[in-house]
Design an enzyme around this catalytic site. Sequence first.
Site, mmCIF file in Angstrom:
data_model
loop_
_atom_site.group_PDB
_atom_site.id
_atom_site.type_symbol
_atom_site.label_atom_id
_atom_site.label_comp_id
_atom_site.label_asym_id
_atom_site.label_seq_id
_atom_site.Cartn_x
_atom_site.Cartn_y
_atom_site.Cartn_z
ATOM 1 N N ARG A 22 10.840 -0.356 11.518
ATOM 2 C CA ARG A 22 9.693 -0.067 12.197
ATOM 3 C C ARG A 22 9.772 -1.171 13.508
ATOM 4 N NH1 ARG A 22 4.354 0.479 8.218
ATOM 5 N NH2 ARG A 22 3.721 -0.526 10.004
ATOM 6 N N LYS A 78 0.963 -1.173 -0.087
ATOM 7 C CA LYS A 78 -0.001 0.216 0.036
ATOM 8 C C LYS A 78 0.870 1.211 0.087
ATOM 9 C CE LYS A 78 -1.965 -1.115 3.997
ATOM 10 N NZ LYS A 78 -1.093 -2.267 4.292
ATOM 11 N N ARG A 123 11.895 -4.825 5.385
ATOM 12 C CA ARG A 123 11.692 -3.477 5.150
ATOM 13 C C ARG A 123 12.533 -2.572 5.837
ATOM 14 N NH1 ARG A 123 5.764 -1.493 5.501
ATOM 15 N NH2 ARG A 123 5.770 -2.667 7.392
ATOM 16 N N ARG A 155 -9.918 0.743 8.207
ATOM 17 C CA ARG A 155 -9.592 -0.625 8.384
ATOM 18 C C ARG A 155 -10.720 -1.073 9.194
ATOM 19 N NH1 ARG A 155 -3.834 0.228 8.493
ATOM 20 N NH2 ARG A 155 -2.761 -1.555 9.335
ATOM 21 N N ARG A 202 -0.755 -8.364 13.249
ATOM 22 C CA ARG A 202 -1.505 -7.367 12.518
ATOM 23 C C ARG A 202 -2.259 -8.184 11.488
ATOM 24 N NH1 ARG A 202 4.305 -4.800 11.114
ATOM 25 N NH2 ARG A 202 3.115 -3.763 9.405
#
Length: 217
Positions: A160, A13, A126, A87, A171
Amino acid sequence: MNIILLGPPGAGKGTQAARLQAARGMIQMSTGDMLREARASGSPIGLKVKAVMDAGELVSDAIVTALIGERLDATGDRGVIFDGFPRTKHQAEALDMLLGERGRSLDHVIELEVDEDELVRRITGRFSCARCGSGYHDAFRPTKVAGVCDACGSTEFTRRPDDNEQTVRTRMAEYRAKTAPILPYYRERGLVRPVDGMASIEVVAAEIDAVLDGTVV
Ligand code: AP5
Ligand code: MG
Ligand code: ZN
């Protein structure tokens, strides 16, 4: 044009929203980024959401809806890419209201579909530039010169705190339980455009462009 990028954690996203913002002059609205900014600033909202985010759970509807509402007025007539919002069913209804009050509506809900194992690989690899925020991946999107940001030349990067395998599983469970169930709400209105998020970043980008340009067959 106003669009939603909907998909599980790591689906791409943020990667696609940033590209659309740069290429089309649309505005990326990422509630995840807004909440991370609030945390970094030490604001009352930031302090409140820290533990919830680190656990991989969803922040309250009231907080994220207020963040979006505040920013919508500043967008003028530019199109918006909603990244990571809505969400929950409640957030989806709130967004319809916020847009309706401003004479706006949704054009497309792009559903990015990616396998769970691939999501974990993406999230655990990431990292992003500490200065300009450009996003990278150890294997799938490395910097051109090792250790140097392509966009700004900085040599400092961050990861993160919620990008560890255990939090990722929470998540994903939150996504399945609370976010995936809003798809029928948009499907009924004919807004959902499924895109194969397993393809390369460039191929996913081309598929999204085809949806936005109305050239999907
Ligand atoms: P948020 O920041 O929204 O995180 P998320 O939904 O878990 O999604 P990610 O940002 O992890 O993934 P992404 O889809 O953006 O993937 P990316 O493009 O980076 O939310 C964080 C937290 O904030 C939540 O857990 C919650 O606590 C809170 N929150 C936020 N919004 C909320 C809301 N509305 N309501 C309640 N709580 C909220 O890509 C991932 C990696 O893969 C990158 O390294 C990238 O380079 C790579 N990559 C991308 N595409 C590809 C591809 N096609 N092929 C190979 N690699 C790829
Ligand atoms: Mg993101
Ligand atoms: Zn940078």
